[in-house]
Motif scaffolding. Structure first.
Motif, mmCIF file in Angstrom:
data_model
loop_
_atom_site.group_PDB
_atom_site.id
_atom_site.type_symbol
_atom_site.label_atom_id
_atom_site.label_comp_id
_atom_site.label_asym_id
_atom_site.label_seq_id
_atom_site.Cartn_x
_atom_site.Cartn_y
_atom_site.Cartn_z
ATOM 1 N N SER A 1 2.429 8.365 -7.818
ATOM 2 C CA SER A 1 2.965 9.016 -6.624
ATOM 3 C C SER A 1 4.279 8.363 -6.178
ATOM 4 O O SER A 1 5.165 9.039 -5.658
ATOM 5 C CB SER A 1 1.938 9.032 -5.493
ATOM 6 N N ALA A 2 4.405 7.033 -6.378
ATOM 7 C CA ALA A 2 5.653 6.350 -6.003
ATOM 8 C C ALA A 2 6.812 6.894 -6.844
ATOM 9 O O ALA A 2 7.896 7.188 -6.324
ATOM 10 C CB ALA A 2 5.512 4.850 -6.213
ATOM 11 N N LEU B 1 7.731 10.469 -5.757
ATOM 12 C CA LEU B 1 8.456 10.553 -4.487
ATOM 13 C C LEU B 1 9.874 10.019 -4.611
ATOM 14 O O LEU B 1 10.793 10.506 -3.929
ATOM 15 C CB LEU B 1 7.678 9.833 -3.390
ATOM 16 N N ALA C 1 6.366 18.763 -2.517
ATOM 17 C CA ALA C 1 6.876 17.616 -1.758
ATOM 18 C C ALA C 1 8.407 17.685 -1.696
ATOM 19 O O ALA C 1 9.016 17.426 -0.649
ATOM 20 C CB ALA C 1 6.425 16.316 -2.411
ATOM 21 N N ALA D 1 5.904 12.786 1.501
ATOM 22 C CA ALA D 1 4.767 11.978 1.032
ATOM 23 C C ALA D 1 3.451 12.619 1.462
ATOM 24 O O ALA D 1 2.500 12.705 0.666
ATOM 25 C CB ALA D 1 4.877 10.557 1.598
ATOM 26 N N VAL E 1 0.547 13.994 -1.168
ATOM 27 C CA VAL E 1 -0.827 13.488 -1.181
ATOM 28 C C VAL E 1 -1.808 14.606 -0.811
ATOM 29 O O VAL E 1 -2.855 14.781 -1.454
ATOM 30 C CB VAL E 1 -0.955 12.279 -0.221
ATOM 31 N N ASP F 1 -2.903 6.076 -1.580
ATOM 32 C CA ASP F 1 -1.849 6.949 -2.113
ATOM 33 C C ASP F 1 -0.670 7.009 -1.160
ATOM 34 O O ASP F 1 0.490 6.941 -1.569
ATOM 35 C CB ASP F 1 -2.394 8.365 -2.306
ATOM 36 N N LEU F 2 -0.984 7.129 0.135
ATOM 37 C CA LEU F 2 0.096 7.182 1.128
ATOM 38 C C LEU F 2 0.855 5.858 1.150
ATOM 39 O O LEU F 2 2.072 5.825 1.294
ATOM 40 C CB LEU F 2 -0.469 7.496 2.518
ATOM 41 N N ALA G 1 3.092 5.706 -1.714
ATOM 42 C CA ALA G 1 4.199 6.633 -1.539
ATOM 43 C C ALA G 1 5.424 5.918 -0.961
ATOM 44 O O ALA G 1 6.561 6.210 -1.328
ATOM 45 C CB ALA G 1 3.767 7.767 -0.617
ATOM 46 N N ALA G 2 5.192 4.948 -0.072
ATOM 47 C CA ALA G 2 6.314 4.247 0.570
ATOM 48 C C ALA G 2 7.199 3.573 -0.479
ATOM 49 O O ALA G 2 8.410 3.433 -0.287
ATOM 50 C CB ALA G 2 5.779 3.215 1.555
ATOM 51 N N GLY H 1 8.081 4.753 -3.177
ATOM 52 C CA GLY H 1 8.999 5.752 -3.730
ATOM 53 C C GLY H 1 10.356 5.674 -3.056
ATOM 54 O O GLY H 1 11.411 5.731 -3.711
#
Ligand code: FE2
Length: 454
Positions: free
Chosen positions: A64-65, A68, A113, A143, A147, A187-188, A191-192, A194
């Motif tokens: 996910s990173a 994003l 996204a 993000a 997710v 996951d969130l 995401a940061a 990313g």
């Protein structure tokens, strides 16, 4: 594949078609392929190294990173292509259909996204100093969409492929982003990173993902090692329990329930997490010393001789001898050794009284006696919970620590207690027909005879 319903196949087909159509529409002009390639490789590496932290838990990957970061650097179509690189992950396990679905799911989520990022005012391209803090809100929105889309799409397939007797289990397995709340939060959190990758790219170029994610990979490796170690502990404790219960048919499941009861008391009195875990092990292993007591004594019917009592009363010391060298048991060792001490000092093996008795042992004594009373024995049926509570209260202050009896009763009232199934007929060996235990050393109703000269 034959197991999947028509609805499930239609759903998977719709997700795949949506992903293909959205990516194929482009536009591809002006797309920075360099970013797509580097971030795509990152997704492949992440997917190949996804770690399952515990049995039954969903896999954890940092894709996910990368997706994003691509939302910021290359926009929705580029992000979808980066997401589609999931297909090339080298992880063994997923079937072709799982791989196809995961690929389409990630591509579609990344595309959505990317759209959210633009809709919220985000500017696609290499961020610079001027991009902050304005980029943060569109990135956070992207993000959330990524997710939510991942979890939503996966929930759909899990629901459609669940088998009637397995609840939420699925023919597609549990690969990819999962349903648990904790995973959603992680996951969130991932995401940061990313945004960090995208921001660092202007300074260090394609090294940005390495700089950001290598420490994370190392941390994840360490966490996976820890999870492996926990599994090894569980297996060790489980094997010892199994050995004890094989010797004594009527105490089957007893260790597990004593462990559960002890944890209830520990939580009720506010014990901190590591000690609760230690007391759980102590409950599982409290009678491990029975391995050192002759089976014919454990299973004898009728009255025990003084020598036989002495042999039984040695079991806490034998238990300590057996597990002393197992480092992770730590405070549990004191519980195992002293779980038959009594508050009035009339217990064994040391005759300790009051607070001289280690706290773990005082907790175990309550849970141990309660489970013994509410379980069937060869010489009596299981007693009702209310009666067992009465009995605990009766012996409170003489045999048991009153504070722990009160804590246990409070926890029982709130959480209830799952009583054991009455045991079926035992499988008897040829030489020991009908040699079942006549008296339970954990039952407070059994006569107590402390043998002084062991
Ligand atoms: Fe015991």
């Amino acid at each position: 594949m034959g197991k999947l319903s028509r609805a499930a196949l239609l759903y998977i087909g719709a997700v795949v078609v949506a992903a293909v159509v959205l990516v194929a529409r482009g536009p591809f002009t002006g797309l920075s392929w360099q970013y797509v390639v580097f971030l795509g490789i990152l997704v492949i590496v992440s997917e190949s190294r996804a770690t399952q932290l515990r049995k039954g838990q969903l896999t954890w990957s940092s894709s996910s990173a990368a997706m994003l970061a691509s939302v910021v650097l290359v926009g929705p179509v580029g992000a979808a292509m980066v997401g589609a690189c999931t297909a090339l992950g080298l992880r063994r396990g997923p079937s072709i259909l799982q791989r196809v679905f995961n690929t389409a799911m990630y591509a579609l989520s990344a595309y959505l996204a990317g759209r959210a990022f633009i809709a919220l005012g985000g500017h696609v391209g290499l961020p610079d100093e001027g991009s902050f803090p304005g980029i943060i809100a569109p990135f956070a929105g992207a993000a959330l969409v990524l997710v939510a889309a991942n979890h939503g799409l996966l929930s759909g397939v899990l629901w459609l492929t669940r088998s009637p007797d397995q609840g939420p289990a699925t023919a597609l397995g549990s690969q990819g982003v999962g349903l648990s709340g904790r995973l959603l939060l992680s996951d969130l959190g991932y995401a940061a990173y990313g945004l960090l990758i995208a921001a660092l790219w202007s300074v260090v170029g394609p090294f940005a993902p390495l700089l950001v994610l290598i420490p994370l990979f190392i941390a994840r490796w360490a966490v996976a090692q820890f999870a492996e170690q926990q599994k090894a502990y569980e297996a060790t404790v489980g094997a010892l329990c199994q050995a004890v219960e094989t010797k004594d048919f009527y105490t089957r499941g007893h260790s597990d329930r004593v462990s559960r009861g002890s944890v209830m008391i520990a939580r009720e009195i506010g014990m901190r997490g590591e000690r609760v875990e230690a007391i759980r092990y102590a409950g599982m292993l409290h009678d491990v010393g029975k391995l050192g007591v002759p089976t014919k004594v454990l299973q004898k019917t009728g009255k025990l001789t003084e020598e036989e009592y002495a042999a039984i009363q040695l079991h806490p010391m034998r238990g300590l001898d057996i597990v002393r060298e197992i480092g992770f048991l730590d405070e549990a060792l004191a519980g195992i050794m002293h779980h038959h001490e009594r508050i009035d000092g009339r217990g064994y093996p040391m005759g300790l009284a009051g607070t001289e008795i280690p706290e773990f042992a005082r907790v175990l004594a309550v849970a141990d006696a309660f489970d013994s009373m509410t379980s069937t024995r060869s010489y009596r049926g299981a007693r009702p919970v209310a009666e067992a509570i009465q009995e605990l209260r009766k012996w409170s202050g003489t045999q048991f620590d009153p504070a722990f009896v009160a804590a246990f009763v409070a926890a029982l009232t709130r959480e209830g207690w799952q009583r054991p199934e009455p045991p079926g007929p035992p499988v008897l060996g040829t030489g020991d027909l009908a040699t079942l235990t006549a008296e339970d050393h954990d039952d407070p109703g059994s006569p107590l005879r402390v043998i002084d000269s062991l």
